[in-house]
Design a protein around this motif. Structure first.
Motif, PDB file in Angstrom:
ATOM      1  N   ILE A 193       0.829  -1.201   0.000  1.00 54.52           N
ATOM      2  CA  ILE A 193       0.000   0.000   0.000  1.00 54.52           C
ATOM      3  C   ILE A 193       0.866   1.254   0.000  1.00 54.52           C
ATOM      4  CG2 ILE A 193      -1.658   1.347   1.359  1.00 54.52           C
ATOM      5  CD1 ILE A 193      -2.812  -1.341   2.333  1.00 54.52           C
ATOM      6  N   LEU A 218      -4.712   6.633   0.102  1.00 48.61           N
ATOM      7  CA  LEU A 218      -3.645   6.926   1.054  1.00 48.61           C
ATOM      8  C   LEU A 218      -3.426   8.425   1.271  1.00 48.61           C
ATOM      9  CD1 LEU A 218      -1.645   5.232   2.751  1.00 48.61           C
ATOM     10  CD2 LEU A 218       0.017   5.543   0.913  1.00 48.61           C
ATOM     11  N   ALA A 254      -6.764   1.103  -1.435  1.00 49.62           N
ATOM     12  CA  ALA A 254      -6.035   1.700  -0.311  1.00 49.62           C
ATOM     13  C   ALA A 254      -4.915   2.605  -0.803  1.00 49.62           C
ATOM     14  CB  ALA A 254      -5.478   0.601   0.590  1.00 49.62           C
ATOM     15  N   ALA A 309      -6.175   3.425   5.492  1.00 48.87           N
ATOM     16  CA  ALA A 309      -6.548   3.376   4.078  1.00 48.87           C
ATOM     17  C   ALA A 309      -7.082   2.006   3.704  1.00 48.87           C
ATOM     18  CB  ALA A 309      -5.340   3.729   3.209  1.00 48.87           C
ATOM     19  N   PHE A 310      -6.463   0.969   4.230  1.00 51.60           N
ATOM     20  CA  PHE A 310      -6.916  -0.393   3.942  1.00 51.60           C
ATOM     21  C   PHE A 310      -8.328  -0.622   4.471  1.00 51.60           C
ATOM     22  CE2 PHE A 310      -7.269  -4.949   4.673  1.00 51.60           C
ATOM     23  CZ  PHE A 310      -6.744  -5.481   3.518  1.00 51.60           C
ATOM     24  N   GLU A 311      -8.619  -0.035   5.627  1.00 51.32           N
ATOM     25  CA  GLU A 311      -9.948  -0.191   6.219  1.00 51.32           C
ATOM     26  C   GLU A 311     -10.944   0.849   5.706  1.00 51.32           C
ATOM     27  OE1 GLU A 311      -9.741  -0.436  10.450  1.00 51.32           O
ATOM     28  OE2 GLU A 311      -8.436  -2.196  10.428  1.00 51.32           O
ATOM     29  N   GLU A 312     -10.486   1.654   4.730  1.00 46.75           N
ATOM     30  CA  GLU A 312     -11.347   2.641   4.071  1.00 46.75           C
ATOM     31  C   GLU A 312     -11.887   3.673   5.054  1.00 46.75           C
ATOM     32  OE1 GLU A 312     -14.226   0.964   1.328  1.00 46.75           O
ATOM     33  OE2 GLU A 312     -13.030  -0.872   1.184  1.00 46.75           O
ATOM     34  N   GLN A 372      -8.697  -4.394  -3.000  1.00 45.48           N
ATOM     35  CA  GLN A 372      -8.622  -3.701  -1.713  1.00 45.48           C
ATOM     36  C   GLN A 372      -7.301  -2.947  -1.580  1.00 45.48           C
ATOM     37  OE1 GLN A 372     -11.336  -4.143   0.223  1.00 45.48           O
ATOM     38  NE2 GLN A 372     -10.718  -2.843   1.926  1.00 45.48           N
TER      39      GLN A 372
END
Length: 391
Positions: free
Chosen positions: A24, A253, A249, A293-296, A245
């Protein structure tokens, strides 16, 4: 043979998380994965590249330059851009370059092309592995067995994103921006402390201890060996889910905000454990931002910093090598409790979401079980959103 799917790897959630976070945000600084043989270190690294979308590169460029870049380090691409030439682009799979243990410095950084020099007297630069890895992944297995000067060169180049070669009348500057991933078995010797600090993250892995998990691991591996393509086809949907995903992300970011309390928490943790310099705090913020960012989510939380600290701080403590790095150092355990209290995973409602997050420590014993062996919240989140995933 198709690569073993990343999402089919059983267990090792923290290792998988560290690789995804670097995918990411490559500026995190790579990851060092320490563990015994047979713990899926190499499998995970080689399968990571399958989760990255293809990149656009300048056609015939040995350094995979981005045709849409605003400036170029590579001289040929820079001169063409300055002349207003249209740089033709092609799609290219993200490179994964493996550094052989016996590689020479010339093979790594590049050297004079002898054939051209002998035939015509021209001094032509032959790009090395650092050039091949630009905009991709450079993987070093048994990095602890490399000569110190090669490790130092790798870490310097990884940090700067540029390779400078000055030798035999040659003076070459080219991009070398890659994710550095090193794996090692600590039983075969340790990296020197000054090298440890240069890795953004450090993860310790052990073999799966749960009998059912071990059985599932064996079943999957034998199924893969029997029919690799059929096995990979079975996991393609979960691979695509995680691939998208990660791509999302990376896009999000730059939009993630970092509250003042998060900066304070990272600095307080670093001070309490005695981390030298400021590399630790900078990396913690980057990792926490990648988690958000990964978890939005649109902002980083103190909980993200807590998670980041378990991968960023342990190998920067003086006692890391002394205790073997098999669990979180006592200094860090104590600092986390002091900074976050005894219930770190509190959310807006004020109550811990026990269904989503397991308790990460026993306040009475002050012990973190298995260095977060139960998995990181980003994987709990992904599994909740996509139940078919194996994390």
């Amino acid at each position: 043979m198709s690569k073993y799917p990343f999402t089919a790897i059983v267990g090792q959630e923290t290792m998988k998380a560290s690789l995804i976070l670097n995918a990411i945000d490559p500026s995190i600084g790579g990851v060092l994965i320490r563990g015994h043989k047979g713990t899926a270190k190499t499998t995970a690294v080689r399968s990571l590249v399958e989760l990255l979308l293809p990149i656009k590169v300048v056609k015939d460029c040995p350094y995979h330059c981005d045709p849409e870049a605003s400036s170029y380090i590579h001289e040929d691409c820079r001169l063409k851009a300055e002349k207003g030439e249209v740089l033709q682009s092609v799609e290219y799979s993200v490179p994964l370059v493996e550094l052989p243990l016996g590689a020479t410095e010339d093979r790594l950084v590049g050297s004079l092309e002898l054939e051209s020099a002998l035939r015509s007297g021209d001094r032509v630069f032959q790009p090395g592995l650092l050039a091949a890895a630009n905009r991709g992944i450079l993987y070093v297995d048994e990095v602890n067995l490399l000569d110190d000067h090669l490790v130092d060169l790798l870490l310097d180049t990884s940090a700067s994103g540029i390779n400078r070669v000055e030798r035999e009348g040659l003076s070459v500057l080219h991009p070398a921006d890659f994710i550095l991933i090193g794996t090692m078995n600590p039983e075969e010797g340790e990296l020197r402390p000054q090298f440890l600090d240069r890795f953004g993250l450090c993860i310790n892995v052990i073999g799966e201890q749960d009998v059912k998990q071990r059985s599932e691991l064996v079943r999957r591996r034998l199924a893969y060996e029997k029919n690799p393509q059929a096995f990979c086809d079975k996991w393609e949907d979960t691979q695509n889910t995680l691939r998208q995903q990660i791509a999302k992300a990376r896009f999000l970011l730059s939009e993630i905000s970092v509250p003042e309390e998060v900066f304070d928490a990272s600095s307080e943790l670093a001070v309490k454990v005695g981390a030298q310099g400021h590399r630790a705090e900078i990396t913690m913020i980057k990792v926490a931002t990648a988690i958000a960012a990964f978890e939005e989510r649109d902002r980083v939380t103190p909980e993200d910093i807590l998670q980041a600290s378990t991968m960023v701080l342990p190998h920067r403590l003086d006692r890391f090598l002394e205790q073997g790095g098999t669990e979180l150092p006592k200094e860090l355990q104590k600092a986390i409790v002091e900074v976050f209290g005894e219930t770190p995973f509190l959310h807006e409602g004020g109550e811990a979401e026990e269904d989503e997050f397991e308790a990460i420590f026993d306040p009475d014993e002050d012990i973190f079980p298995g260095s977060f062996a139960g998995g990181m919240p980003i994987f709990s989140y992904l599994k909740k959103k996509h139940p078919m995933l194996s994390f």
